[in-house]
Design an enzyme around this catalytic site. Structure first.
Site, mmCIF file in Angstrom:
data_model
loop_
_atom_site.group_PDB
_atom_site.id
_atom_site.type_symbol
_atom_site.label_atom_id
_atom_site.label_comp_id
_atom_site.label_asym_id
_atom_site.label_seq_id
_atom_site.Cartn_x
_atom_site.Cartn_y
_atom_site.Cartn_z
ATOM 1 N N ASN A 7 0.877 -1.172 0.000
ATOM 2 C CA ASN A 7 0.000 0.000 0.000
ATOM 3 C C ASN A 7 0.920 1.230 0.000
ATOM 4 O O ASN A 7 1.495 1.573 1.032
ATOM 5 C CB ASN A 7 -0.892 -0.033 1.248
ATOM 6 C CG ASN A 7 -1.935 1.067 1.240
ATOM 7 O OD1 ASN A 7 -1.838 2.038 0.491
ATOM 8 N ND2 ASN A 7 -2.932 0.926 2.098
ATOM 9 N N LYS A 14 3.369 0.678 3.133
ATOM 10 C CA LYS A 14 2.949 -0.377 4.057
ATOM 11 C C LYS A 14 3.109 -1.691 3.317
ATOM 12 O O LYS A 14 2.738 -1.779 2.148
ATOM 13 C CB LYS A 14 1.458 -0.157 4.342
ATOM 14 C CG LYS A 14 1.028 -0.293 5.771
ATOM 15 C CD LYS A 14 -0.418 0.208 5.845
ATOM 16 C CE LYS A 14 -1.199 -0.511 6.885
ATOM 17 N NZ LYS A 14 -2.588 -0.041 6.923
ATOM 18 N N ARG A 92 -2.726 -2.066 -3.392
ATOM 19 C CA ARG A 92 -3.942 -1.310 -3.130
ATOM 20 C C ARG A 92 -3.910 -0.077 -4.030
ATOM 21 O O ARG A 92 -2.971 0.720 -3.987
ATOM 22 C CB ARG A 92 -3.984 -0.882 -1.668
ATOM 23 C CG ARG A 92 -5.293 -0.258 -1.304
ATOM 24 C CD ARG A 92 -5.115 1.022 -0.580
ATOM 25 N NE ARG A 92 -6.429 1.649 -0.407
ATOM 26 C CZ ARG A 92 -6.610 2.787 0.217
ATOM 27 N NH1 ARG A 92 -5.585 3.416 0.722
ATOM 28 N NH2 ARG A 92 -7.792 3.295 0.312
ATOM 29 N N HIS A 181 -13.402 2.524 -0.569
ATOM 30 C CA HIS A 181 -13.392 1.476 0.472
ATOM 31 C C HIS A 181 -13.964 0.167 -0.073
ATOM 32 O O HIS A 181 -14.432 -0.682 0.698
ATOM 33 C CB HIS A 181 -14.261 1.871 1.691
ATOM 34 C CG HIS A 181 -13.725 2.968 2.541
ATOM 35 N ND1 HIS A 181 -14.549 3.882 3.165
ATOM 36 C CD2 HIS A 181 -12.471 3.298 2.896
ATOM 37 C CE1 HIS A 181 -13.831 4.729 3.869
ATOM 38 N NE2 HIS A 181 -12.553 4.407 3.713
ATOM 39 N N LEU A 210 -16.646 2.508 9.243
ATOM 40 C CA LEU A 210 -16.506 3.745 10.009
ATOM 41 C C LEU A 210 -15.101 3.831 10.607
ATOM 42 O O LEU A 210 -14.851 3.363 11.724
ATOM 43 C CB LEU A 210 -17.576 3.799 11.119
ATOM 44 C CG LEU A 210 -19.020 3.514 10.645
ATOM 45 C CD1 LEU A 210 -19.968 3.401 11.841
ATOM 46 C CD2 LEU A 210 -19.501 4.582 9.675
ATOM 47 N N GLY A 211 -14.186 4.388 9.845
ATOM 48 C CA GLY A 211 -12.811 4.584 10.322
ATOM 49 C C GLY A 211 -12.529 6.075 10.305
ATOM 50 O O GLY A 211 -13.428 6.874 10.556
ATOM 51 N N GLY A 213 -11.789 7.687 7.534
ATOM 52 C CA GLY A 213 -12.735 7.914 6.448
ATOM 53 C C GLY A 213 -13.916 6.988 6.729
ATOM 54 O O GLY A 213 -13.747 5.965 7.390
ATOM 55 N N ARG A 242 -13.511 15.097 7.426
ATOM 56 C CA ARG A 242 -14.261 15.489 6.211
ATOM 57 C C ARG A 242 -15.707 15.807 6.552
ATOM 58 O O ARG A 242 -16.314 15.137 7.388
ATOM 59 C CB ARG A 242 -14.225 14.367 5.171
ATOM 60 C CG ARG A 242 -12.835 14.032 4.673
ATOM 61 C CD ARG A 242 -12.918 13.058 3.500
ATOM 62 N NE ARG A 242 -11.617 12.502 3.217
ATOM 63 C CZ ARG A 242 -11.345 11.194 3.176
ATOM 64 N NH1 ARG A 242 -12.295 10.301 3.390
ATOM 65 N NH2 ARG A 242 -10.130 10.773 2.918
ATOM 66 N N ASP A 285 -10.111 12.043 16.345
ATOM 67 C CA ASP A 285 -10.242 10.657 16.795
ATOM 68 C C ASP A 285 -11.492 10.515 17.667
ATOM 69 O O ASP A 285 -11.624 11.206 18.678
ATOM 70 C CB ASP A 285 -8.987 10.251 17.575
ATOM 71 C CG ASP A 285 -8.923 8.749 17.790
ATOM 72 O OD1 ASP A 285 -9.919 8.177 18.268
ATOM 73 O OD2 ASP A 285 -7.885 8.154 17.462
ATOM 74 N N ARG A 287 -12.328 8.437 19.767
ATOM 75 C CA ARG A 287 -12.069 8.109 21.175
ATOM 76 C C ARG A 287 -11.921 9.372 21.999
ATOM 77 O O ARG A 287 -12.440 9.487 23.104
ATOM 78 C CB ARG A 287 -10.793 7.267 21.306
ATOM 79 C CG ARG A 287 -10.989 5.838 20.888
ATOM 80 C CD ARG A 287 -9.686 5.128 20.698
ATOM 81 N NE ARG A 287 -9.026 5.628 19.479
ATOM 82 C CZ ARG A 287 -8.096 4.963 18.828
ATOM 83 N NH1 ARG A 287 -7.689 3.801 19.274
ATOM 84 N NH2 ARG A 287 -7.559 5.460 17.724
ATOM 85 N N GLU A 387 -8.235 -5.199 5.027
ATOM 86 C CA GLU A 387 -8.040 -4.886 3.611
ATOM 87 C C GLU A 387 -6.806 -5.578 3.048
ATOM 88 O O GLU A 387 -6.806 -5.992 1.892
ATOM 89 C CB GLU A 387 -7.978 -3.365 3.426
ATOM 90 C CG GLU A 387 -9.365 -2.745 3.601
ATOM 91 C CD GLU A 387 -9.383 -1.226 3.547
ATOM 92 O OE1 GLU A 387 -9.163 -0.611 4.604
ATOM 93 O OE2 GLU A 387 -9.617 -0.669 2.475
HETATM 94 P P1 ADP Z 1 -8.409 4.241 8.684
HETATM 95 O O1 ADP Z 1 -9.706 4.803 8.192
HETATM 96 O O2 ADP Z 1 -7.305 5.226 8.707
HETATM 97 O O3 ADP Z 1 -8.046 2.906 8.086
HETATM 98 P P2 ADP Z 1 -9.267 2.858 11.085
HETATM 99 O O4 ADP Z 1 -10.269 2.029 10.407
HETATM 100 O O5 ADP Z 1 -8.170 2.175 11.819
HETATM 101 O O6 ADP Z 1 -8.626 3.984 10.209
HETATM 102 O O7 ADP Z 1 -10.078 3.781 12.124
HETATM 103 C C1 ADP Z 1 -9.408 4.688 12.934
HETATM 104 C C2 ADP Z 1 -10.425 5.485 13.702
HETATM 105 O O8 ADP Z 1 -11.305 4.598 14.415
HETATM 106 C C3 ADP Z 1 -9.822 6.358 14.798
HETATM 107 O O9 ADP Z 1 -9.431 7.598 14.334
HETATM 108 C C4 ADP Z 1 -10.972 6.478 15.749
HETATM 109 O O10 ADP Z 1 -11.772 7.581 15.388
HETATM 110 C C5 ADP Z 1 -11.774 5.227 15.579
HETATM 111 N N1 ADP Z 1 -11.632 4.304 16.728
HETATM 112 C C6 ADP Z 1 -10.707 3.356 16.922
HETATM 113 N N2 ADP Z 1 -10.920 2.720 18.104
HETATM 114 C C7 ADP Z 1 -12.004 3.300 18.662
HETATM 115 C C8 ADP Z 1 -12.740 3.121 19.887
HETATM 116 N N3 ADP Z 1 -12.396 2.196 20.778
HETATM 117 N N4 ADP Z 1 -13.787 3.921 20.108
HETATM 118 C C9 ADP Z 1 -14.158 4.862 19.222
HETATM 119 N N5 ADP Z 1 -13.520 5.075 18.055
HETATM 120 C C10 ADP Z 1 -12.456 4.316 17.775
#
Ligand code: ADP
Length: 401
Positions: A7, A14, A92, A181, A210-211, A213, A242, A285, A287, A387
């Site tokens: 990637n 990566k 990727r 995605h 839900l990451g 992105g 975003r 984030d 969290r 992925e």
């Molecule tokens: P990417 O989209 O970069 O691949 P990920 O799928 O790893 O990222 O998602 C990362 C995001 O997931 C973090 O920025 C955070 O917002 C959210 N996240 C991860 N762990 C938790 C958790 N325990 N509680 C709430 N949100 C979380």
């Protein structure tokens, strides 16, 4: 079959090495960051659990791939006796335009599509191409397979992918919804169907990735029929930084009244909005936003409420698009880990057939699982996405053909 998954980003590389014949085991993985910038470093881990992190002299992707292969074949920390053991490399790739609808062996024609796609994915496609060319130079003769983020959504019908704009903009300028995605949506919807047991061809599934992105996809009979991201990954639900869907007139209004340039708008909508912009605590984030909201920060509580509400609205609209729903899947960082987010998204949706089992929802596990009550008309699942593994599987399937 040994498969290397790459990637390649603007300043990072990566890599993950899989042994597909040994239960798809990860033999080693690594991440080179800050390539071409000061402070370049490499994190590397092999299947013996040995971890390394050190500064590395890597100036470009080619040197990155060379270093990765040096690590993989190193007598001490390596996992391969020789580079020739690698059977294929899976890449990727973000944008395949309308031309690529499945994983493909990289040929000069495929590279041309990648270059064309750079117009629509300027931050990704050029780097993906550099990653491929680096592999061609360092691992000559090993087939490269491209796995495109947009490919899974190529089954969307025109009513889902066309905007209400003059048709010529689609014909001449490629303006349409593509979706992203795709590798993740394909992977988790496939696992959900297996976990469910009913034939995939009969299932209506919504996958919520839900990451950082975030995107939501409606899947019917294993095919994407609609997805929330559009021409670019900016459309759809609210994300970390975003905005997701907004009235497009806001862009015109802000450019006029605040004298903003296209670059300013790009920065505002892609990097300063979403929960970062709404929460106002300098973090995107979830969290951090959840922690601040728990301590009484009203803006962060509101940001979480808006975030969940937008997801809820997409679920409702995709249930209409699918004419009902069998399975809802949560995946990626927040989808897999935040029980409060999942509960908040489904709160009040009992009338639409969602009955969450609170205890199951609160369990933390890396395994695919059902979190709805046994009598819930719609099954709700948490399926961890992977992925890299999906790219390795697609690459192996292309090779077998
Ligand atoms: P990417 O989209 O970069 O691949 P990920 O799928 O790893 O990222 O998602 C990362 C995001 O997931 C973090 O920025 C955070 O917002 C959210 N996240 C991860 N762990 C938790 C958790 N325990 N509680 C709430 N949100 C979380």
């Amino acid at each position: 079959m040994i498969i290397l998954v790459i990637n390649a980003g603007s300043s990072s590389l990566k890599f993950t090495l899989f042994d597909m014949d040994d239960d798809k085991k990860v033999l080693a993985n690594g991440l080179i960051e800050r390539i071409g910038i000061e402070g370049t470093s490499m994190k590397y881990q092999n299947h013996k659990g040995e971890k390394f992190q050190e500064p590395v002299p890597v100036k470009n992707a080619r040197e990155g791939v060379k270093l990765a292969t040096d690590f993989l074949t190193d007598p001490k920390r390596g996992v391969l006796s020789k580079l020739e053991d690698i059977n294929a490399i899976g890449h990727r790739i973000v944008h395949g335009m309308e031309k690529i609808s499945k994983p493909v062996t990289v040929t000069p024609e495929v590279k041309e599509v990648l270059k064309e796609g750079s117009l629509l994915a300027p931050l990704h496609n050029p780097h993906n191409l550099v990653g491929i060319e680096a592999c061609e130079a360092v691992l000559p003769g090993v087939p490269n397979v491209g796995v495109f983020d947009t490919a899974f959504h190529s089954t969307m019908p025109p009513r889902a992918y066309l905007y209400g704009l003059p048709y010529e903009l689609y014909e001449n300028d490629h303006i349409r919804r593509y979706g992203f995605h795709g590798t993740s949506h394909a992977y988790v919807s496939g696992i959900a169907a297996k976990l469910d047991g009913r034939p995939a061809k009969d299932l209506r599934i919504i996958t919520a990735h839900l990451g950082n992105g975030a995107s939501i996809t409606a899947v019917r009979g294993g095919e994407s029929v609609d997805t929330s991201m559009g021409l670019t990954p900016l459309e759809g639900v609210i994300m970390g930084t975003r905005s997701g869907d907004i009235d497009p007139a806001i862009v015109i209004h802000l450019m006029k009244t605040k004298n903003l340039t296209p670059g300013d708008m790009d920065n505002l909508l892609n990097k300063k909005s979403g929960v970062l912009g709404l929460g106002g605590i300098g973090s995107s984030d979830l969290r951090d936003i959840e922690e601040a909201a728990n301590k009484g920060n009203a803006k962060c509580a509101l940001a979480l409420d808006i975030y969940a509400y937008r997801i809820k609205k997409y679920i409702g609209s995709y249930m209409a698009a699918l004419g009902g729903l069998d399975i809802l899947v949560f995946t990626a960082g927040a989808g897999e880990n935040s029980n409060t987010l999942r509960a908040s998204v489904l709160n009040g949706l009992e009338g639409l057939g969602f009955k969450l089992d609170p205890e199951k929802n609160n369990v933390r596990s890396p395994e695919p699982r059902v979190i709805s009550a046994p009598d819930s008309p719609v099954k709700v699942m948490v399926i961890p996405t992977n992925e890299e593994l999906a790219i390795a599987e697609f690459t192996a399937s292309v090779l077998k053909k």
